[in-house]
Write a protein that holds these residues in place. Structure first.
Motif, mmCIF file in Angstrom:
data_model
loop_
_atom_site.group_PDB
_atom_site.id
_atom_site.type_symbol
_atom_site.label_atom_id
_atom_site.label_comp_id
_atom_site.label_asym_id
_atom_site.label_seq_id
_atom_site.Cartn_x
_atom_site.Cartn_y
_atom_site.Cartn_z
ATOM 1 N N TYR A 87 0.884 -1.153 -0.125
ATOM 2 C CA TYR A 87 0.118 0.282 -0.038
ATOM 3 C C TYR A 87 0.945 1.171 -0.034
ATOM 4 O O TYR A 87 1.898 1.238 0.557
ATOM 5 C CB TYR A 87 -1.005 -0.007 1.243
ATOM 6 N N GLN B 55 0.783 5.488 0.980
ATOM 7 C CA GLN B 55 0.092 6.478 1.560
ATOM 8 C C GLN B 55 0.781 7.819 1.511
ATOM 9 O O GLN B 55 2.004 8.149 1.895
ATOM 10 C CB GLN B 55 0.117 6.150 3.044
ATOM 11 N N LYS C 184 -2.919 11.508 3.655
ATOM 12 C CA LYS C 184 -3.863 10.872 2.718
ATOM 13 C C LYS C 184 -4.108 9.454 3.260
ATOM 14 O O LYS C 184 -3.564 9.067 4.137
ATOM 15 C CB LYS C 184 -3.430 10.852 1.367
ATOM 16 N N GLY C 185 -5.225 9.022 2.552
ATOM 17 C CA GLY C 185 -5.729 7.523 2.896
ATOM 18 C C GLY C 185 -4.318 6.421 2.246
ATOM 19 O O GLY C 185 -3.369 6.733 1.643
ATOM 20 N N LEU C 186 -4.922 5.234 2.631
ATOM 21 C CA LEU C 186 -3.986 3.869 2.201
ATOM 22 C C LEU C 186 -4.685 3.553 0.597
ATOM 23 O O LEU C 186 -5.955 3.243 0.365
ATOM 24 C CB LEU C 186 -4.297 2.872 2.855
ATOM 25 N N LEU D 203 -4.073 0.950 -2.339
ATOM 26 C CA LEU D 203 -3.466 -0.563 -2.857
ATOM 27 C C LEU D 203 -2.489 -0.333 -3.973
ATOM 28 O O LEU D 203 -3.224 0.129 -5.164
ATOM 29 C CB LEU D 203 -4.661 -1.330 -3.119
ATOM 30 N N LYS E 12 -1.320 -6.700 -5.191
ATOM 31 C CA LYS E 12 -1.657 -7.854 -4.129
ATOM 32 C C LYS E 12 -0.902 -9.210 -4.662
ATOM 33 O O LYS E 12 -1.043 -9.210 -5.713
ATOM 34 C CB LYS E 12 -2.962 -7.806 -3.681
ATOM 35 N N PHE F 85 3.907 0.845 2.565
ATOM 36 C CA PHE F 85 3.512 -0.297 3.609
ATOM 37 C C PHE F 85 3.486 -1.616 2.938
ATOM 38 O O PHE F 85 2.531 -1.927 2.103
ATOM 39 C CB PHE F 85 2.640 0.182 4.362
ATOM 40 N N PHE G 266 -8.653 4.544 10.219
ATOM 41 C CA PHE G 266 -9.087 3.913 9.081
ATOM 42 C C PHE G 266 -10.041 2.760 9.329
ATOM 43 O O PHE G 266 -9.945 1.843 10.242
ATOM 44 C CB PHE G 266 -7.760 3.398 8.206
ATOM 45 N N PHE H 70 -9.820 0.415 1.740
ATOM 46 C CA PHE H 70 -9.770 1.570 2.632
ATOM 47 C C PHE H 70 -10.502 2.699 2.769
ATOM 48 O O PHE H 70 -10.306 3.179 1.600
ATOM 49 C CB PHE H 70 -8.053 1.788 3.067
ATOM 50 N N GLY H 71 -10.961 3.240 3.597
ATOM 51 C CA GLY H 71 -11.729 4.652 3.636
ATOM 52 C C GLY H 71 -10.423 5.680 3.927
ATOM 53 O O GLY H 71 -9.238 5.216 3.920
ATOM 54 N N PRO H 72 -10.860 7.128 3.772
ATOM 55 C CA PRO H 72 -9.607 8.073 3.724
ATOM 56 C C PRO H 72 -9.238 8.313 5.012
ATOM 57 O O PRO H 72 -8.323 8.926 5.202
ATOM 58 C CB PRO H 72 -10.645 9.161 3.246
ATOM 59 N N GLY H 73 -10.098 7.711 6.098
ATOM 60 C CA GLY H 73 -9.585 7.853 7.462
ATOM 61 C C GLY H 73 -10.187 8.996 8.219
ATOM 62 O O GLY H 73 -10.821 10.078 7.689
#
Lengths: 114, 112
Positions: free
Chosen positions: A36, A38, A42-44, A46, A49, A90, B90, B103-106
């Motif tokens: 992942y 980031q 910001k968010g995670l 993908l 995989k 990550f 998250f 995943f969401g943005p948190g």
């Protein structure tokens, strides 16, 4: 027990040069592995995989990773770094069988130099 | 495509207050996971729900509780907030237990 170890906390590369982010895993079972990314605040997202199909996995934005069971590794590579690749990466293993919660590595911060 | 929705995106609370974080999974996703990412840390698993039942519990403090509702959305309730609870929370969802998590943005929680 499953775990992942990211061997470098920081990696710096010049723009246009190859990227290598290293990850080793430990798993009692055939693992599911992920990378992942980031970006700051910001968010995670993908990247790619591995779920026991092809050992060479291609992801988004030119990234790919190779699952090597003999080396228990799942290193992330990209042939040519771009400034926009600067972020935290990550390596993640999914705990299975059982709960399927994700266990994250400690992260590698990639810096791309102009 | 619809993604995981988390609300609020930012939350500021005082010590000893209570906070509620909400997570709306992707439509038809029946599994929800909560993770906590402290400053400069990797995300840590807190708790998960599958078909409205708790499926696993991680390093979640006793001050925190969560549940999944009939429409599959989930809420994380945090009481007696401490400074150390300041983190990015998250939520992730999957279609089926053990499937790929999105995943969401948190929600960024700041405890003052």
């Amino acid at each position: 027990a499953q775990s992942v170890t990211q061997l470098d906390s920081h990696v710096s590369v010049s723009e246009g040069t190859p990227v290598l982010l290293r990850c080793n895993y430990s798993s009692s079972y055939s693992p599911s592995l992920f990378w992942y990314v980031q970006h700051p605040n910001k968010g995670l997202q993908l990247l790619l995989k591995y779920t026991s199909a092809a050992t060479l996995v291609k992801g988004i934005n030119g990234f790919e990773a190779e699952f090597k069971k003999s080396e228990t590794s799942f290193h992330l590579t990209k042939p040519s770094a771009h400034m926009s690749d600067a972020a935290e990466y990550f390596c993640v293993v999914s705990v299975s069988p059982g709960t399927y919660k994700y266990i994250f590595g400690t992260g590698t911060r990639l810096k791309v130099l102009a | 495509a619809a993604g995981v929705i988390q609300s609020p995106r930012h939350l500021i609370k005082e010590k000893r207050e209570t906070a509620t974080l909400k997570c709306y999974p992707i439509p038809r996703h029946d599994t929800v996971y909560w993770y906590q990412q402290g400053p400069g840390q990797d995300p840590q698993f807190l708790i998960s729900f599958y078909e409205k039942m708790q499926s696993d519990k991680g390093s979640i403090p006793d001050r925190f509780s969560a549940q999944q509702f009939s429409d599959y959305h989930s809420e994380l309730n945090m009481s007696s907030l401490e400074l150390g609870d300041s983190a990015l929370y998250f939520c992730a969802s999957s279609h089926g237990w053990g499937e790929l998590q999105f995943f969401g943005p948190g929600t960024r929680l700041t405890v003052l």
